[in-house]
Design an enzyme around this catalytic site. Structure first.
Site, PDB file in Angstrom:
ATOM      1  N   CYS A   1      -1.962 -13.717 -55.302  1.00 43.86           N
ATOM      2  CA  CYS A   1      -2.240 -14.656 -56.398  1.00 43.86           C
ATOM      3  C   CYS A   1      -3.624 -15.297 -56.281  1.00 43.86           C
ATOM      4  O   CYS A   1      -4.411 -15.283 -57.240  1.00 43.86           O
ATOM      5  CB  CYS A   1      -1.142 -15.712 -56.485  1.00 43.86           C
TER       6      CYS A   1
ATOM      7  N   HIS B   1       1.229 -21.067 -55.378  1.00 44.22           N
ATOM      8  CA  HIS B   1       0.981 -20.021 -56.378  1.00 44.22           C
ATOM      9  C   HIS B   1      -0.029 -20.516 -57.398  1.00 44.22           C
ATOM     10  O   HIS B   1      -0.010 -21.677 -57.816  1.00 44.22           O
ATOM     11  CB  HIS B   1       2.273 -19.625 -57.086  1.00 44.22           C
TER      12      HIS B   1
ATOM     13  N   HIS C   1      -1.524 -13.536 -63.785  1.00 42.32           N
ATOM     14  CA  HIS C   1      -1.334 -13.856 -62.366  1.00 42.32           C
ATOM     15  C   HIS C   1      -0.850 -12.611 -61.629  1.00 42.32           C
ATOM     16  O   HIS C   1      -0.392 -11.637 -62.237  1.00 42.32           O
ATOM     17  CB  HIS C   1      -0.343 -15.015 -62.197  1.00 42.32           C
TER      18      HIS C   1
END
Length: 323
Positions: free
Chosen positions: A239, A287, A299
């Site tokens: 990420c 994240h 993402h």
């Protein structure tokens, strides 16, 4: 009769020991939890890796300084040795006695003046040597501390890697207990879906301009590429690896891990989000994605999935940063 009873007992024991087949929903819940824990470990792993690289650079620099300092000390010792040898050859008698005994007092005074200059030079060399030795000792102590910290970072890195592999293996073991069809449902990413996402990479034509537009265009170009933990591209990303690579394409360097990326730029209210903003999720900020507008982001989700577009509402939203 005894045989029948024994057979019944075995059958009952077998029935009691049989585990019910896991349901796809139960497996998905456990797999999601394991993958979230793995992603937390992945960001810690990335942080330890970055720290180890930094410490290695510092250790190399300090060790180079130690080598240079030792060379300087060796040269000073050689010069001090020459001065000491000269003193030994000319010394040994008190200067006032030598003056009285010398047949040429004028010549002796001239020599004494030269001798004082030598003594002054020796004092300066000694002061320089002491200063150089202190610096060398400090560099050696700093090198030892840095190498110890480097060793600790390497140990932590290995431990996080083992933890990640353990969580991912546990998730895969759960998935392997399902049928192929149920496994595809849990992953929500069957072969056809992977192929379509890998080839469908629309270009960005939204409202962003300047560096933000460059970052979003880069992110769009990565759609369909696999999530690879610890990766920053070009074949795969995790990420923070994706967001870092996207902004690097816009000539902006971001820290490696999501928690540090959160500390860059300006905080943005959810209602003021613009394409290019970094959006963060979960209380520990493990994240991060790249906002693209209309409540969506690009993402890198987790192991087993590909870079994708997703609404920001699907995970616990914490906040956003504008660069």
């Amino acid at each position: 009769m005894s045989t029948a009873l024994a057979g019944g007992a075995v059958l009952a024991a077998g029935t009691a020991q049989a585990e019910p087949a896991p349901t796809p929903d139960a497996v998905k819940e456990q797999v999601d939890r394991l993958n979230e824990e793995a992603e937390q470990s992945i960001e810690r792993h990335n942080g330890f890796q970055e720290k180890r690289q930094r410490l290695q650079g510092e250790a190399n620099r300090i060790q180079d300084e130690v080598v240079r300092g030792q060379e300087a000390m060796n040269e000073l010792r050689t010069r001090l040795g020459a001065v000491a040898a000269e003193q030994y050859r000319t010394g040994g008698i008190d200067p006032s006695v030598r003056l009285m005994l010398d047949s040429d007092p004028g010549g002796y005074l001239a020599k004494a003046s030269a001798q004082n200059q030598v003594l002054d030079s020796q004092a300066a060399l000694l002061a320089q040597a002491r200063s150089e030795q202190r610096r060398l000792d400090q560099d050696r102590a700093e090198a030892a501390a840095t190498l110890a910290e480097l060793d600790a970072a390497g140990t932590a890195l290995a431990a996080e890697k083992k933890a990640i592999q353990g969580k991912l293996a546990a998730a895969q073991a759960l998935l392997n207990r399902l049928s192929a069809a149920d496994r595809a449902k849990v992953n929500a990413q069957d072969a056809a879906g992977r192929a379509s996402r890998a080839t469908a990479r629309p270009a960005y034509d939204g409202p962003a301009t300047g560096r933000a537009a460059a970052a979003v265009r880069f992110a769009y170009a990565q759609l369909g590429k696999p999530y690879v933990w610890g990766a920053t591209g070009p074949a795969g990303f995790d990420c923070s690896g994706l967001t870092g690579a996207a902004w690097r394409a816009a000539d902006v360097k971001l820290p490696r891990i999501s928690q540090d990326q959160w500390k860059t730029g300006l905080r943005v209210a959810r209602g003021d989000l613009q394409p290019g903003d970094l959006v963060f999720f979960y209380p520990d900020l493990h994240h991060v994605g790249l906002y693209i507008g209309e409540g969506k982001m690009i993402h890198a989700p987790r192991t087993g999935k590909n870079v994708e577009v997703l609404p920001i509402d699907v995970m616990p939203y914490v906040g956003a940063v504008r660069l």
